[in-house]
Every structure is written in structure tokens, then in C-alpha cells.
Design an enzyme around this catalytic site. Structure first.
Site, PDB file in Angstrom:
ATOM      1  N   HIS A   4      -4.510  -1.475   1.847  1.00 63.08           N
ATOM      2  CA  HIS A   4      -3.916  -0.160   1.581  1.00 63.08           C
ATOM      3  C   HIS A   4      -3.468   0.452   2.912  1.00 63.08           C
ATOM      4  O   HIS A   4      -4.141   0.306   3.930  1.00 63.08           O
ATOM      5  CB  HIS A   4      -4.943   0.747   0.887  1.00 63.08           C
ATOM      6  CG  HIS A   4      -4.304   1.980   0.334  1.00 63.08           C
ATOM      7  ND1 HIS A   4      -3.963   3.047   1.127  1.00 63.08           N
ATOM      8  CD2 HIS A   4      -3.896   2.294  -0.920  1.00 63.08           C
ATOM      9  CE1 HIS A   4      -3.382   3.965   0.368  1.00 63.08           C
ATOM     10  NE2 HIS A   4      -3.328   3.537  -0.881  1.00 63.08           N
ATOM     11  N   TRP A  40      -8.712   6.069  -6.918  1.00 65.84           N
ATOM     12  CA  TRP A  40      -9.293   7.411  -6.759  1.00 65.84           C
ATOM     13  C   TRP A  40      -9.406   7.807  -5.290  1.00 65.84           C
ATOM     14  O   TRP A  40      -9.775   8.952  -4.991  1.00 65.84           O
ATOM     15  CB  TRP A  40     -10.677   7.469  -7.406  1.00 65.84           C
ATOM     16  CG  TRP A  40     -10.671   7.509  -8.909  1.00 65.84           C
ATOM     17  CD1 TRP A  40      -9.574   7.438  -9.735  1.00 65.84           C
ATOM     18  CD2 TRP A  40     -11.813   7.657  -9.768  1.00 65.84           C
ATOM     19  NE1 TRP A  40      -9.967   7.526 -11.039  1.00 65.84           N
ATOM     20  CE2 TRP A  40     -11.348   7.653 -11.097  1.00 65.84           C
ATOM     21  CE3 TRP A  40     -13.182   7.779  -9.546  1.00 65.84           C
ATOM     22  CZ2 TRP A  40     -12.201   7.785 -12.197  1.00 65.84           C
ATOM     23  CZ3 TRP A  40     -14.038   7.891 -10.642  1.00 65.84           C
ATOM     24  CH2 TRP A  40     -13.540   7.901 -11.953  1.00 65.84           C
ATOM     25  N   GLY A  80      -3.297  10.124  -6.118  1.00 59.50           N
ATOM     26  CA  GLY A  80      -3.661  11.517  -6.402  1.00 59.50           C
ATOM     27  C   GLY A  80      -3.662  11.867  -7.887  1.00 59.50           C
ATOM     28  O   GLY A  80      -4.588  12.528  -8.378  1.00 59.50           O
ATOM     29  N   GLU A 102       4.311  -0.286  -1.778  1.00 59.50           N
ATOM     30  CA  GLU A 102       3.886   1.104  -1.643  1.00 59.50           C
ATOM     31  C   GLU A 102       4.344   1.625  -0.280  1.00 59.50           C
ATOM     32  O   GLU A 102       3.618   1.508   0.716  1.00 59.50           O
ATOM     33  CB  GLU A 102       2.355   1.184  -1.784  1.00 59.50           C
ATOM     34  CG  GLU A 102       1.894   2.592  -1.940  1.00 59.50           C
ATOM     35  CD  GLU A 102       0.463   2.685  -2.456  1.00 59.50           C
ATOM     36  OE1 GLU A 102       0.289   3.088  -3.606  1.00 59.50           O
ATOM     37  OE2 GLU A 102      -0.456   2.377  -1.717  1.00 59.50           O
ATOM     38  N   SER A 146       3.312   8.362  -4.875  1.00 56.17           N
ATOM     39  CA  SER A 146       3.661   9.606  -5.581  1.00 56.17           C
ATOM     40  C   SER A 146       4.067   9.377  -7.032  1.00 56.17           C
ATOM     41  O   SER A 146       4.948  10.069  -7.549  1.00 56.17           O
ATOM     42  CB  SER A 146       4.757  10.377  -4.833  1.00 56.17           C
ATOM     43  OG  SER A 146       4.284  10.856  -3.601  1.00 56.17           O
TER      44      SER A 146
END
Ligand code: PGA
Length: 248
Positions: A100, A9, A231, A169, A209
Site C-alpha cells: 500500500h 479500514w 475512507g 491505486e 477516493s
């Protein structure tokens, strides 16, 4: 085959009411969520306790597992503003995102800190969701990935590395970055083929994405064990479509 669908989130939503409405929506649509979807929800720290209560008290119990987005670099109390692995574990958190790119690049978290956090997460019995990915997809990207994997996992035993969910990622693919676009499945396969031999017993995921249109492609790749969704994970209708894409 079960696949992880991990909701990151990030720093959303802005209010608890909105956060609760995402969980209510998932609960109402539980019957539509395929059993093959292994869901992990990683809310901001400020919502963790309430999310934990809702997960225990609702139909989501047993279907959604709680994750955090980070943990403190040590367990000692002198860390103003941080949340320790012990606190997370005591709250019922089972997974934690580590390394991240928004922490590595925006906050400047170095590889050795990522590495220390990994060790602490494992000590507390938390499953690390470790993010790996190049900032720029140029001719050096292969070496970059190899170096980042080496420094991130330095000193960890093969058994500990095997406990991690490692997410490829690429930074440029993350939706909050300018001109972001998802990686192509072919390019993702190439990147995973670079990472896989370095961490041969770990589950590999893709992030960047992921949306309702491309989720199935990434989820159905034999090379992946799931996806990390940013997202789109707070857009509840779209997130439900991503969950359904596990068996499309
Ligand atoms: P995104 O974010 O799905 O919005 O690109 C993924 C992530 O940052 O984990």
C-alpha cells in the site's frame, strides 16, 4: 459478474465498539447486498480476531472474507511489533494488502520488501492484494508504473502473479492526501492498459477516493475486477451504497 469490494479500514475506527457497529450494520442489511459483491474486510490487526469471530458467528459468514493490511517480512520470531503470515493464516485471514502506498511512501517500505512479503503471503496461502500506483501523474508515470510492477513482482512465477489481485491505486487519488480526487475512468483505463500486459493473468482493481457516487463507474468497467475502498469503507451507510453499486 462478481466484483471484489475490498474494505481497507486503515487505522480506523478508533474503538472496537465502532468496528463492531460496522459489522452489525452490514449484517442487518445483508439482504440488500447484491450477490455480485465479493466482500473482503481488512481491519487493523488489533481487531482481526474479533472480526473473525463475528464473521463466523453472524449472517456475514460466507459473505465477507477476512483480509489483513500487511504482514511481516519474515516468519522468524525476532520481529517485535510485526504479525507473520503464519499467524494471519491460522486466524482465518485469506487476503492481505501488500505494498500500500501509505506503507511505501509514509513508512518507506522499499520495493524489495514488498516483493519478499508477496512471496511469504503466497507461501502461506494468502491472496495478495497488491497496490501499484504513481505518486505524481506526470510524463514519467507510464515508466514509473512499469518499473514498479517489475520490481514488485521480480522473481515470481507467472502462476503466482496470476493469484494476485493487483490494484491500480494512484497515490494522489487516495482520499487522505491533500487535494485528493478520484482518477477519471478514462485515465484509469489508460493506466490499466499499461499494467495489464505486464501481468496478463491477474485480476485488476481500482482504488483511490472510491465513494458512493463513483463506485458504479469503476465497478462496471470491463477492465476491473473490483475496487479497494479506504475512507468510505468505515462510513457504513456509504459503504452499503458502494456494495449496491455493483449492480446499479
Ligand atoms: P481511499 O483509500 O478510498 O480513502 O482513497 C484507498 C486506500 O488507501 O486503499
Amino acid at each position: 459478474m462478481k466484483k471484489y469490494i475490498i474494505a481497507n479500514w486503515k487505522a480506523l475506527p478508533e474503538s472496537w465498539a465502532e468496528a463492531e457497529s460496522i459489522l452489525d450494520f452490514l449484517s442487518e442489511h445483508l439482504a440488500e447486498i447484491p450477490d455480485e459483491a465479493s466482500m473482503v474486510v481488512c481491519p487493523p490487526f488489533v481487531y482481526l480476531e474479533e472480526v473473525s469471530k463475528i464473521l463466523q458467528a453472524s449472517g456475514l459468514a460466507g459473505r465477507v472474507v477476512l483480509g489483513a493490511q500487511d504482514l511481516a517480512v519474515g516468519d522468524e520470531p525476532g520481529q517485535t511489533g510485526e504479525v507473520t503470515g503464519a499467524q494471519l493464516a491460522n486466524l482465518g485471514v485469506r487476503y492481505v494488502i501488500i505494498g500500500h502506498s501509505e506503507r511505501r511512501w509514509k513508512i518507506g517500505e522499499p520495493d524489495h520488501v514488498v516483493n519478499q512479503k508477496l512471496e511469504l503471503a503466497l507461501e502461506h496461502g494468502l491472496t495478495p492484494i497488491v497496490c501499484i500506483g504513481e505518486k505524481v501523474h506526470d510524463e514519467h508515470f507510464e515508466q514509473f508504473l512499469k518499473d514498479q510492477v517489475a520490481t514488485t513482482f521480480a522473481g515470481l512465477s507467472a502462476d503466482d502473479i496470476a493469484k494476485c489481485l493487483i490494484t491500480y491505486e494512484p497515490v494522489w487519488a487516495i482520499s487522505t492526501n491533500p487535494d485528493a480526487k478520484p482518477d477519471s475512468p478514462d485515465e484509469t483505463r489508460k493506466a490499466l492498459a499499461i499494467i495489464q500486459p505486464l501481468v496478463p493473468n491477474s485480476a485488476l482493481l481500482y482504488g483511490g477516493s472510491v465513494n458512493k457516487s463513483n463506485a458504479h463507474e469503476f465497478l462496471s468497467m470491463p477492465e476491473t475486477t473490483g475496487v479497494l475502498v479506504g475512507g468510505a469503507s468505515v462510513r457504513k451507510e456509504e459503504f452499503l451504497e458502494i456494495l449496491k453499486a455493483v449492480v446499479q
